[in-house]
Write an enzyme that holds these catalytic residues in place. Structure first.
Site, PDB file in Angstrom:
ATOM      1  N   PRO A   1       0.854  -1.197   0.000  1.00  0.00           N
ATOM      2  CG  PRO A   1       0.037  -1.028   2.179  1.00  0.00           C
ATOM      3  CD  PRO A   1       0.790  -1.936   1.266  1.00  0.00           C
ATOM      4  CG  MET A   2       3.596   2.119  -1.950  1.00  0.00           C
ATOM      5  SD  MET A   2       4.728   1.844  -3.347  1.00  0.00           S
ATOM      6  CE  MET A   2       3.732   0.742  -4.375  1.00  0.00           C
TER       7      MET A   2
ATOM      8  CB  CYS B   1       2.013   5.078   7.969  1.00  0.00           C
ATOM      9  SG  CYS B   1       2.114   6.669   7.121  1.00  0.00           S
TER      10      CYS B   1
ATOM     11  CG  HIS C   1       9.153  -1.153   5.939  1.00  0.00           C
ATOM     12  ND1 HIS C   1       8.684  -0.017   5.315  1.00  0.00           N
ATOM     13  CD2 HIS C   1      10.484  -1.172   5.660  1.00  0.00           C
ATOM     14  CE1 HIS C   1       9.674   0.619   4.716  1.00  0.00           C
ATOM     15  NE2 HIS C   1      10.792  -0.074   4.922  1.00  0.00           N
TER      16      HIS C   1
ATOM     17  CG  ASN D   1       7.445  -3.647   2.661  1.00  0.00           C
ATOM     18  OD1 ASN D   1       7.158  -2.687   3.357  1.00  0.00           O
ATOM     19  ND2 ASN D   1       7.620  -3.536   1.367  1.00  0.00           N
ATOM     20  N   GLY D   2      10.485  -3.961   2.256  1.00  0.00           N
ATOM     21  CA  GLY D   2      11.525  -2.962   2.463  1.00  0.00           C
ATOM     22  C   GLY D   2      12.738  -3.182   1.583  1.00  0.00           C
ATOM     23  N   GLY D   3      12.951  -2.291   0.601  1.00  0.00           N
ATOM     24  CA  GLY D   3      14.167  -2.321  -0.205  1.00  0.00           C
ATOM     25  C   GLY D   3      14.273  -3.457  -1.195  1.00  0.00           C
TER      26      GLY D   3
ATOM     27  N   GLY E   1       7.505  -2.594  -3.053  1.00  0.00           N
ATOM     28  CA  GLY E   1       6.953  -1.259  -2.945  1.00  0.00           C
ATOM     29  C   GLY E   1       7.274  -0.411  -4.155  1.00  0.00           C
TER      30      GLY E   1
END
Length: 332
Positions: A13-14, A96, A167, A207-209, A229
């Site tokens: 989700p972004m 977030c 994340h 998640n992340g990178g 992402g």
């Protein structure tokens, strides 16, 4: 409706990016990747224009909604409303780091309150039959991730949450902007791997990178799935091999130009309902990333789609910029 029991690849989700136009477009590239909405606050769901906030095309399945909030009763009602709209999963945002979520006592600041998050999950689960999942960070500010992440995982698991999306960075609520929080805090993938080892009955998504499907595949040797992402947004063609590589499907994916041809009827329908062309074309700019003609494709759309009255001819003209590239150049 295509509901996944396995979700090895998902798109995060972004905010300002994964709206319904983007999700429709991404679904033309991959049938199987799990897609998420932008975060929607409980206040918006309960008191706002629900059709605008939650409406989606049936072709987007499997699709999950992400909610932001910290009041169990409000989250339960928002989850019920989202389930009635037909979402396949409801996800609680505990990651977030923006000022907006801090002032509202939700998002990453909830990492400090795992018991509250557990009560939220319990309330949401009591209201819906679809899966309730949580997306979090490994910690926030002064927290020790080795303690904060397992504490959150244990709390939500006890409340019945079977899937935790992590994340793999700490969030700094003081001193770093939301943008900086996506890059500056160091990634700690091994911590997430250790969490999975210690909680084998819980689905853990990392998640992340993560920039490529090769990287995603490497993570799935240790956890249950990988969430992409910005890489999937800026280079959406990255998703073209998801169905074959992670789900064993034999059908060849659409070509990039076939994806756009399939997108055009949707664009026409939306234009007829008053949607501006730019609202849709901003999501397709990266489709030809790294391909001959990509710059001309992006420039033509960027310069012409925002103009008043712009229609699908802008996309067709941009398609010619890549379709007309000499074969020798395209083969390089």
């Amino acid at each position: 409706m295509l509901i996944l029991k396995r979700k090895p690849i998902s798109v995060a989700p972004m905010m300002d990016w994964t709206d319904r136009h983007d999700r429709f477009f991404l679904r033309l590239i991959s049938r199987r990747a799990l897609l998420y909405t932008e975060m929607v606050t409980t206040g918006a769901v309960l008191h706002g224009d629900r059709q605008r906030l939650l409406g989606f095309d049936a072709s987007e399945h499997p699709v999950a909604v992400q909610l932001g909030g910290s009041e169990p009763a409000e989250l339960a009602e928002a989850a019920r409303i989202a389930a009635d709209f037909g979402y396949d999963e409801v996800n609680l945002n505990v990651g977030c780091p923006s000022d907006r979520v801090q002032s509202g006592r939700f998002g990453a600041c909830l990492m400090r309150e795992p018991d509250l998050v557990a009560r939220c999950v319990e309330a949401m689960r009591s209201a819906v039959t679809i899966p309730v999942t949580v997306k979090c960070r490994i910690g926030v500010d002064e927290q020790e991730p080795e303690e904060a992440l397992p504490a959150m995982a244990r709390a939500v698991r006890a409340a019945g949450c079977e899937t935790l999306i992590v994340h793999a960075r700490k969030a700094w609520l003081e001193g770093l902007s939301p943008k900086e929080n996506r890059d500056i805090p160091p990634l700690d993938y091994p911590l997430v791997y250790r969490l999975k080892q210690s909680m084998p009955d819980m689905e853990i998504i990392i998640n992340g990178g993560i920039a490529t499907l090769d990287e995603a595949a490497a993570h799935t040797a240790y956890v249950d799935g990988a969430m992409l992402g910005r890489a999937a947004y800026q280079n959406p063609w990255l998703l073209a091999e998801v169905d074959s590589r992670f789900h064993g499907e034999s059908a060849a994916p659409r070509s990039r130009l076939e994806v756009l041809e399939a997108f055009l009827p949707y664009v026409e329908r939306e234009l007829a309902q008053g949607t501006h062309l730019h609202a849709m074309t901003r999501h397709i700019l990266g489709l030809f990333q790294g391909q001959p003609g990509a710059r001309a494709f992006r420039r033509h759309i960027s310069e012409n789609a925002p103009r008043p009255g712009a229609g699908i001819e802008v996309i067709r003209e941009a398609m010619q910029k890549v379709a007309s590239v000499p074969a020798a150049a395209a083969a390089q």
